[in-house]
Design a protein around this motif. Structure first.
Motif, PDB file in Angstrom:
ATOM      1  N   ALA A  83       0.833  -1.210   0.000  1.00 27.68           N
ATOM      2  CA  ALA A  83       0.000   0.000   0.000  1.00 27.68           C
ATOM      3  C   ALA A  83       0.866   1.259   0.000  1.00 27.68           C
ATOM      4  O   ALA A  83       0.508   2.272  -0.614  1.00 27.68           O
ATOM      5  CB  ALA A  83      -0.923  -0.011   1.210  1.00 27.68           C
ATOM      6  N   ALA A  84       2.012   1.204   0.689  1.00 28.21           N
ATOM      7  CA  ALA A  84       2.876   2.373   0.800  1.00 28.21           C
ATOM      8  C   ALA A  84       3.551   2.718  -0.526  1.00 28.21           C
ATOM      9  O   ALA A  84       3.683   3.895  -0.890  1.00 28.21           O
ATOM     10  CB  ALA A  84       3.940   2.130   1.871  1.00 28.21           C
ATOM     11  N   PHE A  85       3.967   1.697  -1.280  1.00 25.03           N
ATOM     12  CA  PHE A  85       4.770   1.939  -2.472  1.00 25.03           C
ATOM     13  C   PHE A  85       4.190   1.372  -3.768  1.00 25.03           C
ATOM     14  O   PHE A  85       4.774   1.533  -4.831  1.00 25.03           O
ATOM     15  CB  PHE A  85       6.183   1.390  -2.265  1.00 25.03           C
ATOM     16  CG  PHE A  85       6.960   2.104  -1.189  1.00 25.03           C
ATOM     17  CD1 PHE A  85       7.256   3.450  -1.319  1.00 25.03           C
ATOM     18  CD2 PHE A  85       7.396   1.431  -0.054  1.00 25.03           C
ATOM     19  CE1 PHE A  85       7.988   4.118  -0.342  1.00 25.03           C
ATOM     20  CE2 PHE A  85       8.119   2.084   0.920  1.00 25.03           C
ATOM     21  CZ  PHE A  85       8.412   3.439   0.793  1.00 25.03           C
ATOM     22  N   GLY A  86       3.060   0.678  -3.678  1.00 23.21           N
ATOM     23  CA  GLY A  86       2.386   0.218  -4.877  1.00 23.21           C
ATOM     24  C   GLY A  86       2.891  -1.077  -5.483  1.00 23.21           C
ATOM     25  O   GLY A  86       2.329  -1.556  -6.474  1.00 23.21           O
ATOM     26  N   ARG A  87       3.916  -1.669  -4.895  1.00 28.59           N
ATOM     27  CA  ARG A  87       4.455  -2.912  -5.419  1.00 28.59           C
ATOM     28  C   ARG A  87       5.386  -3.533  -4.372  1.00 28.59           C
ATOM     29  O   ARG A  87       5.650  -2.929  -3.327  1.00 28.59           O
ATOM     30  CB  ARG A  87       5.228  -2.681  -6.721  1.00 28.59           C
ATOM     31  CG  ARG A  87       6.409  -1.728  -6.555  1.00 28.59           C
ATOM     32  CD  ARG A  87       7.071  -1.408  -7.888  1.00 28.59           C
ATOM     33  NE  ARG A  87       7.842  -2.563  -8.389  1.00 28.59           N
ATOM     34  CZ  ARG A  87       8.278  -2.647  -9.634  1.00 28.59           C
ATOM     35  NH1 ARG A  87       7.984  -1.698 -10.520  1.00 28.59           N
ATOM     36  NH2 ARG A  87       8.994  -3.693 -10.031  1.00 28.59           N
ATOM     37  N   LEU A  88       5.875  -4.737  -4.671  1.00 27.42           N
ATOM     38  CA  LEU A  88       6.842  -5.392  -3.793  1.00 27.42           C
ATOM     39  C   LEU A  88       7.744  -6.256  -4.664  1.00 27.42           C
ATOM     40  O   LEU A  88       7.269  -7.025  -5.503  1.00 27.42           O
ATOM     41  CB  LEU A  88       6.131  -6.255  -2.749  1.00 27.42           C
ATOM     42  CG  LEU A  88       7.017  -6.914  -1.685  1.00 27.42           C
ATOM     43  CD1 LEU A  88       7.745  -5.853  -0.857  1.00 27.42           C
ATOM     44  CD2 LEU A  88       6.187  -7.816  -0.773  1.00 27.42           C
ATOM     45  N   ASP A  89       9.071  -6.106  -4.462  1.00 29.10           N
ATOM     46  CA  ASP A  89      10.041  -6.839  -5.267  1.00 29.10           C
ATOM     47  C   ASP A  89      10.998  -7.689  -4.429  1.00 29.10           C
ATOM     48  O   ASP A  89      11.473  -8.721  -4.901  1.00 29.10           O
ATOM     49  CB  ASP A  89      10.883  -5.859  -6.092  1.00 29.10           C
ATOM     50  CG  ASP A  89      10.043  -4.959  -6.974  1.00 29.10           C
ATOM     51  OD1 ASP A  89       9.658  -5.401  -8.068  1.00 29.10           O
ATOM     52  OD2 ASP A  89       9.765  -3.816  -6.552  1.00 29.10           O
ATOM     53  N   ILE A  90      11.300  -7.229  -3.228  1.00 31.65           N
ATOM     54  CA  ILE A  90      12.335  -7.860  -2.404  1.00 31.65           C
ATOM     55  C   ILE A  90      11.816  -7.989  -0.980  1.00 31.65           C
ATOM     56  O   ILE A  90      11.311  -7.019  -0.408  1.00 31.65           O
ATOM     57  CB  ILE A  90      13.623  -7.005  -2.390  1.00 31.65           C
ATOM     58  CG1 ILE A  90      14.162  -6.798  -3.810  1.00 31.65           C
ATOM     59  CG2 ILE A  90      14.687  -7.632  -1.488  1.00 31.65           C
ATOM     60  CD1 ILE A  90      15.110  -5.617  -3.934  1.00 31.65           C
ATOM     61  N   VAL A  91      11.938  -9.180  -0.404  1.00 32.64           N
ATOM     62  CA  VAL A  91      11.579  -9.397   0.996  1.00 32.64           C
ATOM     63  C   VAL A  91      12.809  -9.945   1.709  1.00 32.64           C
ATOM     64  O   VAL A  91      13.362 -10.974   1.304  1.00 32.64           O
ATOM     65  CB  VAL A  91      10.403 -10.382   1.148  1.00 32.64           C
ATOM     66  CG1 VAL A  91      10.093 -10.609   2.628  1.00 32.64           C
ATOM     67  CG2 VAL A  91       9.167  -9.865   0.418  1.00 32.64           C
ATOM     68  N   VAL A  92      13.235  -9.259   2.770  1.00 37.32           N
ATOM     69  CA  VAL A  92      14.375  -9.704   3.571  1.00 37.32           C
ATOM     70  C   VAL A  92      13.873 -10.049   4.967  1.00 37.32           C
ATOM     71  O   VAL A  92      13.400  -9.182   5.702  1.00 37.32           O
ATOM     72  CB  VAL A  92      15.470  -8.624   3.662  1.00 37.32           C
ATOM     73  CG1 VAL A  92      16.657  -9.152   4.477  1.00 37.32           C
ATOM     74  CG2 VAL A  92      15.929  -8.195   2.275  1.00 37.32           C
TER      75      VAL A  92
END
Length: 265
Positions: A83-92
């Motif tokens: 919701a904050a950035f509109g996408r997700l690419d990397i999860v650590v």
């Protein structure tokens, strides 16, 4: 080297101090937008303040409070990052600490809590993040796993069992998600100087009647490089695994330990 991280969105758990904070800072410097979480409000605000002071990163870092050992919160964390950035690419997945103690010294409740944070937590992160990563055509899931998972010991029984389960999770998830372009890997620290190791008791360490500083000066002797590492050393390895330069690494684990862990595989 161009890592190809610029513009991507990374979620970092346990990102308010030590290794997690260094990872968040490194990804920001590579041009990523970063969402961090922690358990303590004051520490979260302090971390966000530090990260927002990193050059031109206004609007590129956000965070929230979350306990990743609670399944519902792991899911909420992923949704808030998207919701904050509109996408997700990397999860650590970096949340959790070291559980020291021999068998009779650890209660089932302690081991279960450790397992929920370090195994069920990243499990739920992966479960909720996978649909978002698929939408981007792939992504990265990186677990930070302590050395006890590879080097068990009598005084680290809880961490040894739980961390070994983390390695199994990485291997299984890499097989499950790799075909979707979601690369799952691990970074394995050892002998890293951080808030987590500030009160560390070295196995078999004896009090020699010297000052703490004098005894600590000898702790690097077991490391071939002759020193302990820094959180930034771990952050560099995570940034590489998160990058386009690591596009054929899947289901692997990278030891960042100055050569300390002396196992063949």
């Amino acid at each position: 080297m161009e890592l190809g991280i610029e513009g991507k969105v990374a979620l970092v758990t346990g990102g308010t101090s030590g290794i997690g904070l260094a990872i968040a800072r490194r990804l920001l410097r590579e041009g990523a937008r970063v969402f961090v979480c922690g358990r303590e409000p004051a520490r979260l605000e302090e971390a966000l303040g530090q990260l927002r002071g990193e050059g031109e990163v206004q609007g590129k870092v956000m965070g929230t409070l979350a306990h990743v050992d609670r399944p519902a919160e792991a899911g909420r964390l992923v949704e808030e990052a998207v919701a904050a950035f509109g996408r997700l690419d990397i999860v650590v997945s970096n949340a959790g600490t070291h559980l020291r103690g021999r068998c009779e010294e650890l209660s089932p409740e302690q081991v279960e809590a450790h397992f929920r944070t370090k195994v069920l937590g990243p499990w739920e992160l992966a479960r909720h993040a996978a649909p978002h990563l698929r939408r981007q055509g792939g992504g990265r899931l990186i677990l930070v796993i302590g050395q006890a998972g590879k080097v068990p010991g009598r005084a680290v029984l809880g961490s040894a069992v739980v961390n070994a389960a983390q390695h199994a999770l990485v291997k299984s998830l890499s097989d499950d998600l790799g075909r979707d372009g979601i690369l799952v890997n691990a970074v394995c620290p050892s002998r890293i100087s951080s808030p987590l190791t500030a009160d560390l008791v070295i196995d078999e360490e004896r009090y020699l009647g010297r000052s703490l500083e004098q005894q600590e000066s000898g702790w690097g002797d077991t490391v071939p490089l002759g020193r302990w590492g820094t959180p930034e050393d771990i952050a560099d390895a995570v940034a590489f695994l998160a990058s386009e330069r690591a596009s054929y690494l899947c289901g692997t684990n990278i030891d960042v330990d100055g050569g300390h862990q002396r196992m063949i595989f």
